[in-house]
Write an enzyme that holds these catalytic residues in place. Structure first.
Site, short mmCIF file in Angstrom:
data_model
loop_
_atom_site.label_atom_id
_atom_site.label_comp_id
_atom_site.label_asym_id
_atom_site.label_seq_id
_atom_site.Cartn_x
_atom_site.Cartn_y
_atom_site.Cartn_z
CG ASN A 13 25.51 -52.91 -18.02
OD1 ASN A 13 24.48 -53.86 -17.01
ND2 ASN A 13 26.09 -52.57 -17.23
CD GLN A 47 27.91 -52.28 -13.55
OE1 GLN A 47 27.33 -52.54 -15.09
NE2 GLN A 47 27.15 -50.66 -13.38
CB CYS A 74 24.84 -55.71 -11.21
SG CYS A 74 24.97 -55.49 -12.79
N GLY A 75 21.66 -56.31 -12.36
CA GLY A 75 20.77 -57.66 -13.34
C GLY A 75 21.52 -58.21 -14.89
CG HIS A 151 16.20 -48.68 -10.60
ND1 HIS A 151 16.97 -49.05 -11.12
CD2 HIS A 151 16.34 -49.93 -9.67
CE1 HIS A 151 18.11 -49.65 -11.17
NE2 HIS A 151 17.71 -50.66 -10.32
CG ASN A 182 20.72 -47.39 -10.82
OD1 ASN A 182 22.53 -47.45 -11.03
ND2 ASN A 182 20.76 -48.41 -9.19
CD GLU A 200 23.99 -49.32 -15.08
OE1 GLU A 200 24.26 -49.54 -13.65
OE2 GLU A 200 23.95 -50.34 -15.77
CB CYS A 209 20.07 -50.87 -16.28
SG CYS A 209 19.69 -50.59 -14.35
N GLY A 210 19.57 -54.21 -16.13
CA GLY A 210 18.78 -55.50 -15.84
C GLY A 210 18.34 -55.34 -14.81
N GLY A 212 16.74 -51.85 -13.17
CA GLY A 212 16.61 -50.57 -14.01
C GLY A 212 15.59 -51.43 -14.66
#
Ligand code: API
Length: 269
Positions: A13, A47, A74-75, A151, A182, A200, A209-210, A212
Site C-alpha cells: 500500500n 494515498q 491510514c494505518g 469500515h 472501506n 478502499e 489496508c492497515g 481495514g
C-alpha cells in the site's frame, strides 16, 4: 518550485510523503493530491501523505486518497511515517491522535479506540453494527467499525473468491454510508489468523489496508471469533493486531522507504 518527496509503502500500500514540518509547501488540496497520485501521469500512489507542524501533537499527518478525498486515518502510512520520523511520536490526524513507534523493520502504532455506534461509523440510519441486516449479492450481515475512518466487514468462506472489484465500489458508494466506506472481506482461518482483502474508499483494491486490518480484527474479536491478538494476512503480507484491555488497538507491521525524489510543483498544480 521543486518539491522533495519520499516514496514509501506498507505491505505494498504505497504513499507519496511530503514533509512540510520544517519548510513551507504550496497549498495541498484534493486536486493536487489526485494529480500526484495518478499512476499514469503523476508519481503514483494509493494515498498522498502530508506532514505538517501541529500545536496539539508532535506533528500532524494529513491523508489524501488517490481520488483526492481527504480522510481521517491510514494505518499503513502511520507505520511508514514512523520509519521516516525515526522516533516515537504522537501524531495528530483528522481521526484523532495516534502514537507511532519505530520497530525492527517497521513500526507499531496505537490506533486509539474503535467506535461501534451507528452514527459514529457513520450510517444513514440506526441499526446493530455487530450484525447489520443488510446485504449485497451474497455478501450479507456485515459488521461496521470506525477506527478513525469507516469500515464495513464481511466474513466469507473464501475472501479470495469474492468479486471485490465489482462489489467494492457498489458498497463503497451505497447511500447507507453517508461518508462512503472501506469494504473488507475476510476469512477466519483460526482463532489467531484472518485472511483479508480490502476495497478502499477513494483508492480501490490495495495490497494492504492497515485500518481495514484493525477494523476486521476488532469486529472478529467483538463477535468472539478470534483471540484479542491476531495475525491478519493481506495480499501484501501480514500485520499483527491487538485489541488491548485498555480498549486501544495496536497494529504492528513492516514499513518500507522505496526511494526519494522531487517534482516540479507547477507540473501538477
Ligand atoms: N482509504 C482509506 C484511507 C487509507 C487507509 C489505508 N490505506 C490504511 O492503511 O489504513 C479511507 O478512505 O478511509
Amino acid at each position: 518550485m521543486r518539491v522533495d518527496f519520499t516514496k514509501m509503502h506498507g505491505l505494498g500500500n504505497d504513499f507519496v510523503v511530503l514533509d512540510a514540518r520544517a519548510k513551507d509547501l504550496p497549498q495541498i488540496d484534493g486536486s493536487i493530491a489526485r494529480a500526484l497520485a495518478d499512476r499514469r501521469t503523476g508519481i503514483g500512489c494509493d494515498q498522498l501523505i502530508l506532514l505538517q507542524p501541529s500545536s496539539a501533537a508532535d506533528f500532524r499527518m494529513r491523508i489524501f486518497n488517490q481520488d483526492g478525498s481527504e480522510v481521517e486515518a491510514c494505518g499503513n502510512a502511520s507505520r511508514a511515517v514512523a520509519l521516516l520520523h525515526g522516533a516515537p511520536a504522537d501524531v495528530e490526524t483528522a481521526g484523532g491522535t495516534i502514537r507511532i513507534e519505530p520497530a525492527a523493520g517497521g513500526a507499531s502504532v496505537d490506533m486509539g479506540e474503535p467506535r461501534f455506534e451507528w452514527d459514529a461509523i457513520p450510517l444513514a440510519y440506526g441499526m446493530d453494527t455487530a450484525a447489520m441486516p443488510v446485504g449485497w449479492d451474497g455478501l450479507d450481515h456485515p459488521g461496521a467499525v470506525n477506527v478513525g475512518n469507516p469500515h464495513v466487514v464481511f466474513f466469507v468462506e473464501d475472501c479470495g473468491a469474492v468479486a471485490l472489484d465489482v462489489l467494492g465500489p457498489e458498497i463503497e458508494n451505497d447511500p447507507l454510508f453517508p461518508e462512503r466506506v472501506n469494504v473488507n472481506v475476510a476469512t477466519i482461518e483460526n482463532r489467531g489468523h484472518i485472511r483479508l482483502r480490502v476495497w478502499e474508499r477513494g483508492a480501490g483494491l490495495t495490497q494492504a489496508c492497515g485500518t481495514g486490518a484493525c477494523a476486521t480484527a476488532v469486529h472478529a474479536m467483538r463477535r468472539g471469533l478470534v483471540e484479542r491478538e491476531v495475525t491478519v494476512t493481506l495480499p501484501g503480507g501480514d500485520l499483527t493486531i491487538a485489541w488491548a484491555e485498555d480498549n486501544r488497538i495496536r497494529m504492528t507491521g513492516p514499513a518500507t522507504e522505496a526511494y526519494r525524489g522531487s517534482f516540479e510543483w507547477d507540473d501538477f498544480a
